[in-house]
Design an enzyme around this catalytic site. Structure first.
Site, PDB file in Angstrom:
ATOM      1  CG  ASN A   1      17.535  27.090 -26.979  1.00 15.41           C
ATOM      2  OD1 ASN A   1      16.721  26.584 -26.255  1.00 15.41           O
ATOM      3  ND2 ASN A   1      17.637  27.969 -27.404  1.00 15.41           N
TER       4      ASN A   1
ATOM      5  CD  GLU B   1      14.452  23.244 -34.019  1.00 15.76           C
ATOM      6  OE1 GLU B   1      15.525  23.583 -33.265  1.00 15.76           O
ATOM      7  OE2 GLU B   1      13.989  24.169 -34.650  1.00 15.76           O
TER       8      GLU B   1
ATOM      9  CG  HIS C   1      20.379  25.077 -32.984  1.00 15.25           C
ATOM     10  ND1 HIS C   1      19.747  25.815 -34.011  1.00 15.25           N
ATOM     11  CD2 HIS C   1      21.507  25.548 -32.738  1.00 15.25           C
ATOM     12  CE1 HIS C   1      20.692  26.878 -34.459  1.00 15.25           C
ATOM     13  NE2 HIS C   1      21.675  26.790 -33.271  1.00 15.25           N
TER      14      HIS C   1
ATOM     15  CB  CYS D   1      17.519  28.189 -37.247  1.00 11.65           C
ATOM     16  SG  CYS D   1      18.592  27.093 -36.774  1.00 11.65           S
TER      17      CYS D   1
ATOM     18  CD  GLU E   1      21.931  30.331 -26.131  1.00 15.95           C
ATOM     19  OE1 GLU E   1      22.228  31.248 -25.391  1.00 15.95           O
ATOM     20  OE2 GLU E   1      21.085  30.655 -26.794  1.00 15.95           O
TER      21      GLU E   1
ATOM     22  CB  CYS F   1      16.925  23.242 -36.847  1.00 15.94           C
ATOM     23  SG  CYS F   1      17.814  23.384 -35.316  1.00 15.94           S
TER      24      CYS F   1
END
Ligand SMILES: [Zn+2]
Length: 281
Positions: free
Chosen positions: A84, A99, A97, A124, A86, A127
């Protein structure tokens, strides 16, 4: 994380013997994954599981401090790492994310069909929806917490590309004849908006990394080309210090532009950017 901090000496030794480097790989080709599986007497799924701490070491998480490692495995048993990413500024929507990072890494290497995703945490909902865009979503195997699932088990009664009339879901990017920057923008997967967009990071004339736009039927899980580009730089061990300029290439008829998103990051990182349009389809 450097490989030396990996609490798996046997994997570390095998990686060094097969790759001849201590650098954490962002992908393993078929021969490399086969050699590692043989040396460690494990399956490719077990190899991916053992490599998750390495995948998670690529995470950039100034907000959540929750490092996700994900590994996509294609039908040729190639492994593609993802993590991930950010942004330190702006709203929480400024995040990619793990994935998504692994799937773009596979697509950018023209992987064959992705058959499995191995993750260091439960995926999540966002994803799960993103994975549902893949052509083979119904057969996609997901492994986390030492358990295997098929995507339909994790996303029952799903909303998919077919619900918006898409008959050719995401399975590869048209990169085989990509040479010019506009070719990479044209490789975007954007069946819902037909937006073509690609971003590039350069050091002088040297291309460090690129990304293109990938859409999702639920719209929100679509990939930001900027976050994907930053993730790609990171997966290739290229720090922002190396980047001297950014380029954005978009079709002149696009309904929307990623110019503002890149401009914000260019100001934040104090790097120049240029925006280019093209007309020919
Ligand atoms: Zn997620």
């Amino acid at each position: 994380m450097s490989p030396n901090k990996l609490q798996d000496p046997a994997l570390l030794q095998a990686l060094q013997q097969v790759l001849f480097t201590e650098q954490v790989p962002h992908m393993l080709n078929s021969a490399q994954s086969a050699a590692l599986c043989k040396q460690l007497s494990c399956s490719v799924l077990e190899l991916a599981e053992r490599m998750l701490p390495l995948a998670a070491s690529f995470a950039v998480t100034p907000k959540s401090h929750f490092n996700v490692g994900a590994i996509a495995i294609d039908t040729q048993q190639q492994l593609f790492l993802g993590a991930n990413y950010e942004l330190a500024y702006g709203p929480l929507t400024g995040s990619l994310h793990g994935e998504q990072s692994a799937i773009f890494n596979a697509l950018s290497h023209q992987a064959s069909s992705i058959e499995s995703l191995v993750i260091n945490a439960a995926p999540c909902g966002y994803c799960r929806q993103f994975m549902n865009e893949l052509e083979n979503a119904k057969d996609l195997q997901i492994r986390f917490n030492q358990q295997n699932y098929r995507l339909p088990q994790l996303l029952p009664e799903s909303f998919g590309p077919g619900d918006l009339g898409i008959t050719a879901p995401l399975h590869h990017l048209a990169l085989s004849d990509a040479h010019k920057p506009s070719d990479f923008a044209k490789a975007s997967y954007a069946p819902y908006s037909h937006t073509q967009s690609a971003m590039f990071a350069y050091q002088g004339d040297k291309l460090l990394a690129w990304s293109c736009y990938i859409e999702n039927v639920a719209f929100s899980p679509s990939l930001s080309p900027l976050l994907t580009l930053l993730s790609q730089l990171n997966l290739n061990h290229l720090s922002l210090d190396k980047v001297e300029r950014f380029e954005l290439w978009e079709h002149n008829d696009n309904r929307f532009s990623f110019k503002q998103e890149l401009q914000n990051f260019a100001e934040y990182s104090e790097k120049p950017m240029t925006h280019h349009g093209y007309s020919k389809t």
